[in-house]
Design a protein around this motif. Structure first.
Motif, PDB file in Angstrom:
ATOM      1  N   ASP A 125      38.748  54.758  39.195  1.00  0.00           N
ATOM      2  CA  ASP A 125      39.734  53.712  39.014  1.00  0.00           C
ATOM      3  C   ASP A 125      41.137  54.298  38.869  1.00  0.00           C
ATOM      4  O   ASP A 125      41.330  55.362  38.301  1.00  0.00           O
ATOM      5  CB  ASP A 125      39.361  52.919  37.748  1.00  0.00           C
ATOM      6  N   SER A 126      42.116  53.592  39.409  1.00  0.00           N
ATOM      7  CA  SER A 126      43.526  53.942  39.265  1.00  0.00           C
ATOM      8  C   SER A 126      43.839  55.348  39.750  1.00  0.00           C
ATOM      9  O   SER A 126      44.552  56.101  39.111  1.00  0.00           O
ATOM     10  CB  SER A 126      43.954  53.815  37.808  1.00  0.00           C
ATOM     11  N   THR A 127      43.272  55.726  40.867  1.00  0.00           N
ATOM     12  CA  THR A 127      43.552  57.029  41.422  1.00  0.00           C
ATOM     13  C   THR A 127      44.425  56.841  42.658  1.00  0.00           C
ATOM     14  O   THR A 127      44.125  56.006  43.495  1.00  0.00           O
ATOM     15  CB  THR A 127      42.233  57.717  41.822  1.00  0.00           C
ATOM     16  N   ASN A 128      45.479  57.622  42.743  1.00  0.00           N
ATOM     17  CA  ASN A 128      46.320  57.518  43.930  1.00  0.00           C
ATOM     18  C   ASN A 128      45.700  58.305  45.061  1.00  0.00           C
ATOM     19  O   ASN A 128      45.422  59.494  44.896  1.00  0.00           O
ATOM     20  CB  ASN A 128      47.707  58.087  43.621  1.00  0.00           C
ATOM     21  N   GLU A 181      46.447  52.752  45.326  1.00  0.00           N
ATOM     22  CA  GLU A 181      45.601  52.976  44.165  1.00  0.00           C
ATOM     23  C   GLU A 181      44.163  52.595  44.484  1.00  0.00           C
ATOM     24  O   GLU A 181      43.892  51.512  45.020  1.00  0.00           O
ATOM     25  CB  GLU A 181      46.102  52.124  42.998  1.00  0.00           C
ATOM     26  N   TRP A 182      43.255  53.474  44.153  1.00  0.00           N
ATOM     27  CA  TRP A 182      41.812  53.224  44.359  1.00  0.00           C
ATOM     28  C   TRP A 182      41.296  52.590  43.084  1.00  0.00           C
ATOM     29  O   TRP A 182      41.138  53.242  42.057  1.00  0.00           O
ATOM     30  CB  TRP A 182      41.135  54.566  44.653  1.00  0.00           C
ATOM     31  N   LYS A 183      41.122  51.269  43.142  1.00  0.00           N
ATOM     32  CA  LYS A 183      40.889  50.517  41.910  1.00  0.00           C
ATOM     33  C   LYS A 183      39.593  49.734  41.992  1.00  0.00           C
ATOM     34  O   LYS A 183      39.132  49.394  43.083  1.00  0.00           O
ATOM     35  CB  LYS A 183      42.022  49.488  41.701  1.00  0.00           C
ATOM     36  N   GLN A 184      39.098  49.415  40.833  1.00  0.00           N
ATOM     37  CA  GLN A 184      37.935  48.535  40.783  1.00  0.00           C
ATOM     38  C   GLN A 184      38.300  47.215  41.448  1.00  0.00           C
ATOM     39  O   GLN A 184      39.368  46.649  41.172  1.00  0.00           O
ATOM     40  CB  GLN A 184      37.564  48.281  39.324  1.00  0.00           C
ATOM     41  N   SER A 185      37.432  46.769  42.322  1.00  0.00           N
ATOM     42  CA  SER A 185      37.715  45.559  43.088  1.00  0.00           C
ATOM     43  C   SER A 185      37.752  44.339  42.167  1.00  0.00           C
ATOM     44  O   SER A 185      36.923  44.217  41.271  1.00  0.00           O
ATOM     45  CB  SER A 185      36.638  45.369  44.148  1.00  0.00           C
ATOM     46  N   ARG A 186      38.707  43.463  42.445  1.00  0.00           N
ATOM     47  CA  ARG A 186      38.801  42.282  41.584  1.00  0.00           C
ATOM     48  C   ARG A 186      37.672  41.310  41.901  1.00  0.00           C
ATOM     49  O   ARG A 186      37.034  40.762  41.043  1.00  0.00           O
ATOM     50  CB  ARG A 186      40.148  41.590  41.759  1.00  0.00           C
ATOM     51  N   SER A 187      37.417  41.128  43.197  1.00  0.00           N
ATOM     52  CA  SER A 187      36.342  40.201  43.561  1.00  0.00           C
ATOM     53  C   SER A 187      34.988  40.868  43.345  1.00  0.00           C
ATOM     54  O   SER A 187      34.031  40.243  42.924  1.00  0.00           O
ATOM     55  CB  SER A 187      36.482  39.782  45.013  1.00  0.00           C
ATOM     56  N   GLY A 188      34.919  42.164  43.629  1.00  0.00           N
ATOM     57  CA  GLY A 188      33.672  42.899  43.441  1.00  0.00           C
ATOM     58  C   GLY A 188      32.600  42.531  44.445  1.00  0.00           C
ATOM     59  O   GLY A 188      31.485  43.015  44.380  1.00  0.00           O
ATOM     60  N   THR A 189      32.934  41.675  45.390  1.00  0.00           N
ATOM     61  CA  THR A 189      31.889  41.216  46.314  1.00  0.00           C
ATOM     62  C   THR A 189      31.679  42.198  47.471  1.00  0.00           C
ATOM     63  O   THR A 189      30.585  42.677  47.701  1.00  0.00           O
ATOM     64  CB  THR A 189      32.224  39.831  46.886  1.00  0.00           C
ATOM     65  N   ASN A 193      34.995  49.081  44.700  1.00  0.00           N
ATOM     66  CA  ASN A 193      36.369  49.555  44.619  1.00  0.00           C
ATOM     67  C   ASN A 193      37.130  49.169  45.879  1.00  0.00           C
ATOM     68  O   ASN A 193      36.525  48.983  46.944  1.00  0.00           O
ATOM     69  CB  ASN A 193      36.414  51.079  44.470  1.00  0.00           C
ATOM     70  N   GLU A 194      38.413  49.081  45.758  1.00  0.00           N
ATOM     71  CA  GLU A 194      39.235  48.798  46.939  1.00  0.00           C
ATOM     72  C   GLU A 194      40.541  49.568  46.823  1.00  0.00           C
ATOM     73  O   GLU A 194      40.949  49.996  45.736  1.00  0.00           O
ATOM     74  CB  GLU A 194      39.473  47.289  47.076  1.00  0.00           C
ATOM     75  N   LEU A 195      41.183  49.741  47.959  1.00  0.00           N
ATOM     76  CA  LEU A 195      42.428  50.502  47.967  1.00  0.00           C
ATOM     77  C   LEU A 195      43.597  49.518  47.964  1.00  0.00           C
ATOM     78  O   LEU A 195      43.794  48.777  48.940  1.00  0.00           O
ATOM     79  CB  LEU A 195      42.469  51.385  49.237  1.00  0.00           C
TER      80      LEU A 195
END
Ligand code: 4AD
Ligand code: MG
Length: 571
Positions: A125-128, A181-189, A193-195
């Motif tokens: 999470d939160s990785t550039n 940012e490589w982050k945990q996906s908000r929808s998660g579907t 993770n999503e960029l």
């Protein structure tokens, strides 16, 4: 099973016991990395070595999408696992480890963050990060858009979240560099993770009006007209990776069994198989006769040259391009294909050859089953080929593969027809080649099956007579379900007089005496029988046919990036 028992099972005389990769300390397998690509080189000697400062981002290898979605598992490696394969006569234990643990960091651009994590990027999470790839599709949803980006290294695309202005010019097929940012996906579907893009650069556009690989179903025939573009289809990219994985695993298999990889010539002076299906090599200079003084050909098999090399080393192998000008317009034949060939000295029966081929394929499939590329192939073939995993399992089942003589095979085929179990277009008869329908029946009934000792009249000049039966030769074909003949091999006629006699009866030498041998262009080959000849044998495997079987692809033209067959050599 201890290593010595394994060596005995193969029955190949050993200069010393077979080595397993486990026997080598990891440090001895450590690749040498160009310091220009490496930000840190954790070699044992690194403490005393001069330190290199971290290379600038533009000097680093761009990271792959796989390294983001599947950190810690390169496609060509298996996760740490021990696979035990039992055949009727052997137990092969293969220990494989994730190669990354053995390898230094090669300076992959991981941005400013850690880039580590597990599974689907969880923990990252939160990785550039910066990724590169090609747009598979873009979904525009009001203020934000979602782009699916692929670089062929994963079965699923990476999802990037873009702001409206960042989407301008992006369309299916265009190439991009996205940082964010490589982050945990908000929808998660779609993905855990999503960029979330901070910067999007369009590297190369792809006009939606003309780009031929639009997001819809295309037939394999249509895709064959686009050999330069079809590798961008995820499954085709996975097949490229499968080939690479196979080559790597087979290379390890042969190295562990003390085979030396050799590089025989592509331009040859004879038609090894004697079938006359050769491409002739000529220069485009006019009027000066032959470039090599006499006609030369593209190789139809490396066997004869490998035999010369196996008269200097006990075991040799090669994976080489092979060319045949046969006008077989089928799903199993190409004009240019890859043949894996091996030659073994000092063997007196077919058994070691059959054992090596069976062990080789079992070892390969065991490794494939636990590899990431194996999982990708299963995921991507999914609905098209639900039985693929069972097909792999079938190859590594305990119990050796069926072995029967040609005579028994003919009896089985005739009995099957008499009992009404099958109706062949061509009845099976002793003395005639097995037809593809016969091979498929046998492989359908037994699974992989070795058929040995064919009549000498239907086989090439170099084969040794069968033990105790001069009407047949000590040879084998390995028949596989679906693809038919996968491997052909034999013991070789290692006696001078008998070999020359065979060459005469096959029309390779005309007239009596030495002049005919000279004219045949095979003097060098017969010479091998004069100086330190020994009983030996070998085999050739159609690599592309094996790829078809393992990937579930029905036509050999679709597992080769740029296929050539009669009438077709596009791109
Ligand atoms: O059975 P083949 O013709 O054997 C030889 O050439 C031997 N000299 C090999 C050796 O003993 N070193 O060819 C070996 C394998 C076949 O079993 C088949 O799988 C594959 O090569 N093969 C082809 N694959 C694709 N397209 C073609 N036109 C092929 N011809 C043979
Ligand atoms: Mg053959």
């Amino acid at each position: 099973m201890p290593m010595c028992a394994r060596a005995a099972r193969l029955s190949v005389p050993s200069t010393r016991q077979f080595l397993c990769s486990r026997a080598c300390p990891p440090s001895s397998r450590r690749p040498i990395i160009n310091p220009r690509f490496s930000s840190s080189l954790p070699t044992p000697s690194s403490a005393s070595a001069p330190s290199h400062s971290s290379p600038a981002p533009e000097q680093q290898l761009p990271r792959t999408i796989a390294s983001l979605l599947h950190p810690g598992s390169a496609a060509n490696t298996t996760t740490t696992t021990t696979t035990t394969t039992t055949t009727s006569t052997s137990t092969v234990t293969t220990s494989t480890t994730d190669a990354r643990s053995d390898q230094p960091d090669i300076g992959i651009d991981v941005g400013t963050g850690t880039g580590t994590g597990t599974g689907n990027g969880i923990g990252a999470d939160s990785t550039n990060v910066t990724v590169h790839g090609w747009i598979k599709s873009v979904r525009r949803m009001g203020k934000v858009s979602f782009a699916s980006v692929t670089d062929g290294t994963t079965s699923t695309p990476l999802q990037a979240v873009l702001a409206k202005p960042q989407v301008a010019g992006l369309s299916t097929g265009s190439s991009v560099r996205i940082s964010g940012e490589w982050k945990q996906s908000r929808s998660g579907t779609v993905q855990q993770n999503e960029l979330v893009a901070a910067d999007v650069q369009l590297l190369g556009g792809a006009d939606p009006a003309t780009y031929p690989l639009q997001k819809k179903y295309q037939t394999t025939e249509y895709l064959r007209t686009l050999p330069h573009l079809r590798p961008r289809i995820p499954f085709n990219a996975a097949v490229l990776q499968l080939r690479s994985f196979m080559s790597q695993t087979l290379t390890s298999f042969f190295a562990e069994n003390e085979f030396v990889q050799c590089y025989p010539p592509i331009i040859t002076s004879s038609d090894c198989e004697g079938a006359g299906e050769v491409f002739t090599v000529s220069s485009n200079e006019k009027g000066n006769g032959h470039f090599f003084r006499t006609p030369k050909y593209l190789t139809v098999s490396s066997q004869l040259h490998l035999e010369a090399l196996a008269a200097a080393l006990p075991r040799v192998w090669t994976l080489s391009p092979t060319f045949r000008a046969e006008k077989s317009d089928t799903s199993r034949h190409l004009s240019e294909f890859y043949m894996l060939e091996a030659e073994l000295s000092f063997i007196e029966t077919l058994d070691p050859l059959l054992n090596v081929t069976e062990d080789m394929i079992r070892r390969l499939v065991s490794a494939l089953k636990t590899s990431r590329i194996g999982q990708d192939i299963l995921a991507l073939s999914g609905d098209m080929m639900p039985e693929l995993e069972a097909r792999w399992e079938g190859l590594v089942q305990p119990g050796g593969w069926k072995r029967l003589t040609y005579l028994s095979a003919i009896e089985v085929l005739q009995a099957a027809e008499e009992q009404g179990k099958v109706e062949f277009q061509f009845p099976a008869r002793w003395g005639e080649s097995l037809q593809s329908e016969h091979e498929k029946y046998l492989a359908g009934r037994y699974g992989p099956v070795f058929v040995t000792d064919y009549p000498r009249e239907i086989k090439p000049f170099y084969m040794l007579p069968s033990h105790g039966d001069a009407r047949t030769v000590a040879c084998f074909d390995l028949l596989f379900p679906v693809v038919g003949e996968l491997i052909g091999g034999s013991l070789r006629e290692h006696r001078y007089e008998e070999l020359v006699q065979n060459m005469r009866s096959h029309g390779l030498i005309s007239g009596d005496g030495d002049a005919g041998i000279e004219q045949s262009g095979l003097r060098w080959y017969t010479d091998l029988r004069k100086y330190g000849s020994s009983p030996h044998g070998g085999f050739g495997m159609g690599m592309d046919r094996l790829i078809c079987y393992l990937s579930g692809v029905g036509n050999i033209r679709d597992v080769v990036a740029f296929p050539r067959w009669v009438g077709r050599c596009d791109a």
